[in-house]
Write a protein that holds these residues in place. Structure first.
Motif, PDB file in Angstrom:
ATOM      1  N   GLU A 183       0.852  -1.268   0.096  1.00  0.00           N
ATOM      2  CA  GLU A 183      -0.060  -0.079  -0.085  1.00  0.00           C
ATOM      3  C   GLU A 183       1.018   1.354  -0.088  1.00  0.00           C
ATOM      4  OE1 GLU A 183      -3.310  -0.045  -0.280  1.00  0.00           O
ATOM      5  OE2 GLU A 183      -3.247  -2.023  -0.250  1.00  0.00           O
ATOM      6  N   THR A 184       0.348   2.356  -0.492  1.00  0.00           N
ATOM      7  CA  THR A 184       1.038   3.738  -0.447  1.00  0.00           C
ATOM      8  C   THR A 184       1.398   4.322   0.801  1.00  0.00           C
ATOM      9  OG1 THR A 184      -1.206   4.691  -0.437  1.00  0.00           O
ATOM     10  CG2 THR A 184      -0.115   4.356  -2.750  1.00  0.00           C
ATOM     11  N   TRP A 185       0.802   3.787   1.855  1.00  0.00           N
ATOM     12  CA  TRP A 185       0.902   4.245   3.151  1.00  0.00           C
ATOM     13  C   TRP A 185       2.430   4.017   3.516  1.00  0.00           C
ATOM     14  CZ3 TRP A 185       2.955   0.840   6.880  1.00  0.00           C
ATOM     15  CH2 TRP A 185       2.503  -0.357   6.664  1.00  0.00           C
ATOM     16  N   ARG A 186       2.935   2.963   2.874  1.00  0.00           N
ATOM     17  CA  ARG A 186       4.189   2.789   3.429  1.00  0.00           C
ATOM     18  C   ARG A 186       5.360   3.621   3.071  1.00  0.00           C
ATOM     19  NH1 ARG A 186       5.076  -3.893   2.416  1.00  0.00           N
ATOM     20  NH2 ARG A 186       2.891  -4.585   3.031  1.00  0.00           N
ATOM     21  N   ASN A 187       5.139   4.149   1.858  1.00  0.00           N
ATOM     22  CA  ASN A 187       5.908   5.426   1.476  1.00  0.00           C
ATOM     23  C   ASN A 187       6.186   6.531   2.066  1.00  0.00           C
ATOM     24  OD1 ASN A 187       6.321   4.108  -1.262  1.00  0.00           O
ATOM     25  ND2 ASN A 187       4.693   5.013  -1.907  1.00  0.00           N
ATOM     26  N   THR A 188       5.126   6.899   3.072  1.00  0.00           N
ATOM     27  CA  THR A 188       5.147   7.909   4.027  1.00  0.00           C
ATOM     28  C   THR A 188       6.038   7.799   4.988  1.00  0.00           C
ATOM     29  OG1 THR A 188       2.990   8.752   3.293  1.00  0.00           O
ATOM     30  CG2 THR A 188       3.897   9.528   5.310  1.00  0.00           C
ATOM     31  N   TYR A 189       5.706   6.385   5.782  1.00  0.00           N
ATOM     32  CA  TYR A 189       6.498   6.057   6.766  1.00  0.00           C
ATOM     33  C   TYR A 189       7.986   5.809   6.166  1.00  0.00           C
ATOM     34  CZ  TYR A 189       2.081   5.535   9.416  1.00  0.00           C
ATOM     35  OH  TYR A 189       1.108   5.897   9.869  1.00  0.00           O
ATOM     36  N   ARG A 190       8.335   5.178   5.369  1.00  0.00           N
ATOM     37  CA  ARG A 190       9.555   4.778   4.774  1.00  0.00           C
ATOM     38  C   ARG A 190      10.328   5.917   4.677  1.00  0.00           C
ATOM     39  NH1 ARG A 190       8.423   2.615   0.342  1.00  0.00           N
ATOM     40  NH2 ARG A 190       8.167   0.433   1.018  1.00  0.00           N
ATOM     41  N   ASN A 191       9.823   7.053   3.986  1.00  0.00           N
ATOM     42  CA  ASN A 191      10.421   8.244   4.037  1.00  0.00           C
ATOM     43  C   ASN A 191      10.881   9.046   5.417  1.00  0.00           C
ATOM     44  OD1 ASN A 191      10.296   8.352   1.384  1.00  0.00           O
ATOM     45  ND2 ASN A 191       8.556   9.655   1.096  1.00  0.00           N
ATOM     46  N   ILE A 192      10.116   9.079   6.387  1.00  0.00           N
ATOM     47  CA  ILE A 192      10.349   9.501   7.576  1.00  0.00           C
ATOM     48  C   ILE A 192      11.250   8.924   8.163  1.00  0.00           C
ATOM     49  CG2 ILE A 192       8.494   8.425   8.842  1.00  0.00           C
ATOM     50  CD1 ILE A 192       9.787  11.986   9.380  1.00  0.00           C
ATOM     51  N   THR A 193      11.304   7.299   8.000  1.00  0.00           N
ATOM     52  CA  THR A 193      12.044   6.686   8.642  1.00  0.00           C
ATOM     53  C   THR A 193      13.584   6.693   8.343  1.00  0.00           C
ATOM     54  OG1 THR A 193      10.397   4.953   9.288  1.00  0.00           O
ATOM     55  CG2 THR A 193      12.765   4.179   9.553  1.00  0.00           C
ATOM     56  N   GLU A 194      13.496   6.600   6.956  1.00  0.00           N
ATOM     57  CA  GLU A 194      14.837   6.954   6.459  1.00  0.00           C
ATOM     58  C   GLU A 194      15.480   8.130   6.811  1.00  0.00           C
ATOM     59  OE1 GLU A 194      14.017   6.684   2.148  1.00  0.00           O
ATOM     60  OE2 GLU A 194      14.054   4.481   2.067  1.00  0.00           O
ATOM     61  N   GLN A 195      14.703   9.162   6.989  1.00  0.00           N
ATOM     62  CA  GLN A 195      15.291  10.667   7.520  1.00  0.00           C
ATOM     63  C   GLN A 195      15.932  10.337   9.077  1.00  0.00           C
ATOM     64  OE1 GLN A 195      12.791  14.167   7.036  1.00  0.00           O
ATOM     65  NE2 GLN A 195      11.673  13.091   5.554  1.00  0.00           N
ATOM     66  N   VAL A 196      15.333   9.805   9.669  1.00  0.00           N
ATOM     67  CA  VAL A 196      15.703   9.445  11.090  1.00  0.00           C
ATOM     68  C   VAL A 196      16.930   8.660  11.099  1.00  0.00           C
ATOM     69  CG1 VAL A 196      15.280   8.202  13.260  1.00  0.00           C
ATOM     70  CG2 VAL A 196      13.240   9.206  12.073  1.00  0.00           C
ATOM     71  N   LEU A 197      17.049   7.517  10.126  1.00  0.00           N
ATOM     72  CA  LEU A 197      18.070   6.695  10.339  1.00  0.00           C
ATOM     73  C   LEU A 197      19.451   7.464   9.739  1.00  0.00           C
ATOM     74  CD1 LEU A 197      16.593   3.370   9.432  1.00  0.00           C
ATOM     75  CD2 LEU A 197      17.393   4.130  11.365  1.00  0.00           C
ATOM     76  N   ALA A 198      19.081   8.445   8.639  1.00  0.00           N
ATOM     77  CA  ALA A 198      20.169   9.013   8.037  1.00  0.00           C
ATOM     78  C   ALA A 198      20.693  10.401   8.862  1.00  0.00           C
ATOM     79  CB  ALA A 198      19.565   9.567   6.496  1.00  0.00           C
ATOM     80  N   PHE A 199      19.975  10.874   9.737  1.00  0.00           N
ATOM     81  CA  PHE A 199      20.336  11.927  10.714  1.00  0.00           C
ATOM     82  C   PHE A 199      21.699  11.438  11.397  1.00  0.00           C
ATOM     83  CE2 PHE A 199      20.188  13.656  14.975  1.00  0.00           C
ATOM     84  CZ  PHE A 199      20.389  15.016  14.815  1.00  0.00           C
ATOM     85  N   ARG A 200      22.691  12.467  11.208  1.00  0.00           N
ATOM     86  CA  ARG A 200      23.994  12.190  12.114  1.00  0.00           C
ATOM     87  C   ARG A 200      23.924  13.175  12.909  1.00  0.00           C
ATOM     88  NH1 ARG A 200      23.001   8.139  10.314  1.00  0.00           N
ATOM     89  NH2 ARG A 200      24.303   6.882   8.840  1.00  0.00           N
ATOM     90  N   PRO A 201      23.995  12.988  14.159  1.00  0.00           N
ATOM     91  CA  PRO A 201      24.014  13.919  15.500  1.00  0.00           C
ATOM     92  C   PRO A 201      25.312  14.668  15.379  1.00  0.00           C
ATOM     93  CG  PRO A 201      24.196  11.726  16.276  1.00  0.00           C
ATOM     94  CD  PRO A 201      23.720  11.646  15.024  1.00  0.00           C
ATOM     95  N   LYS A 202      25.241  15.906  15.957  1.00  0.00           N
ATOM     96  CA  LYS A 202      26.667  16.489  16.192  1.00  0.00           C
ATOM     97  C   LYS A 202      27.082  16.076  17.257  1.00  0.00           C
ATOM     98  CE  LYS A 202      25.771  19.446  12.430  1.00  0.00           C
ATOM     99  NZ  LYS A 202      26.540  19.080  11.276  1.00  0.00           N
TER     100      LYS A 202
END
Length: 290
Positions: free
Chosen positions: A172-191
């Motif tokens: 379902e298309t709902w996965r794209n929304t959750y996938r995008n935000i999850t990828e942003q969180v995992l890609a975040f590199r804290p200072k």
């Protein structure tokens, strides 16, 4: 003396009249309430619906709880009350009414009841209870089960587990929304606060630049540089006995040390802001669905 007796008698008569008037008013009010039947099932239902439409959640919860007590088998009242508790951020209350009226574990009789119950568990943030409920659910599709599992991981901030369930590109298309935000969180590199402090120790203000706090970085650099320059001028003109040199030197050291500490805190604050922004976006997406 006779006048006083007359006055006392009149006062007693007036007091008695007030009491009888009050009693009469109460009798009339009771009669009106009975004639209008304001406590009947139908009147209570209309009032509950009115409160719900007004989004007066606390009062609506009281009315629907009373209606559910009057008709324990009414699925609509149970689902509506559970939704109200969700809006009041009282998921524990929603779970309590399911146990009270449907048993423990609840014997759910419709897809709507099961959906409301699973929603209550989701926002109660009890992973083990949700896993158990999903395993025994009768009306929830496999796709909805997966979505609830993903949402549970996201609300629990278990990003990698959520990403593993979202790895499948199909669905379902709902996965794209959750996938995008999850990828942003995992890609975040804290200072790194220690790195920001070290940078500012070498070059005042640079640690705050590193933490994306440009204005404070410029301010820190200018203050430390100005104090150092004034101190240098004082010592150059008057030697080691220069009061101006020592005053500005002391202020400069204070600003320099404060700049190091500020860079450390600036990196921590940046991480908190970024993390909270991503978490708030996740919560907004999930809560807007219910």
């Amino acid at each position: 003396s006779g006048q006083r007796e007359i006055t006392r008698s009149c006062s007693q008569d007036r007091s008695m009249m007030r009491k009888w008037s009050l009693c009469g008013l109460l009798v009339l009010l009771a009669g009106y309430c009975i004639s209008q039947d304001i406590y009947s099932y139908q009147a209570s239902k209309q009032y509950a619906e009115f409160l719900y439409a007004k989004e007066d959640w606390p009062l609506a919860a009281e009315e629907y709880a009373r209606l559910l007590f009057m008709q324990p088998d009414n699925d609509t009242f149970l689902i509506r009350l559970s939704g109200i508790y969700h809006r009041l951020d009282q998921s524990h209350q929603a779970l309590a009414i399911f146990r009270q009226y449907r048993g423990n574990p609840p014997a759910l009789r419709s897809a709507q009841e099961e959906s409301a119950y699973l929603q209550a568990i989701l926002f109660h943030k009890d992973s083990s209870m949700l896993i158990s409920a999903l395993a025994t659910s009768r009306f929830t599709s496999s796709e909805d089960k997966r979505r609830l599992s993903v949402e549970n991981y996201l609300l629990q901030r278990q990003w990698k587990q959520a990403a593993s369930l979202l790895a499948d590109e199909n669905g379902e298309t709902w996965r794209n929304t959750y996938r995008n935000i999850t990828e942003q969180v995992l890609a975040f590199r804290p200072k790194r606060p220690w790195l920001a402090a070290t940078m500012s120790a070498v070059l005042p203000g640079s640690g705050k630049f590193y933490s994306r706090n440009v204005k404070e970085g410029i301010t820190s650099f200018l203050f430390v540089a100005a104090m150092a320059y004034q101190s240098y001028r004082g010592f150059s003109k008057q030697g080691s006995n220069s009061a101006t040199g020592w005053i500005y030197g002391g202020l400069g050291i204070g600003f320099y040390l404060g700049n190091i500490y500020g860079a450390h805190q600036s990196a921590k604050n940046y991480n908190l802001r970024k993390t909270h922004a991503l978490e708030d976006e996740v919560d907004r997406i999930i809560y807007s669905r219910y």
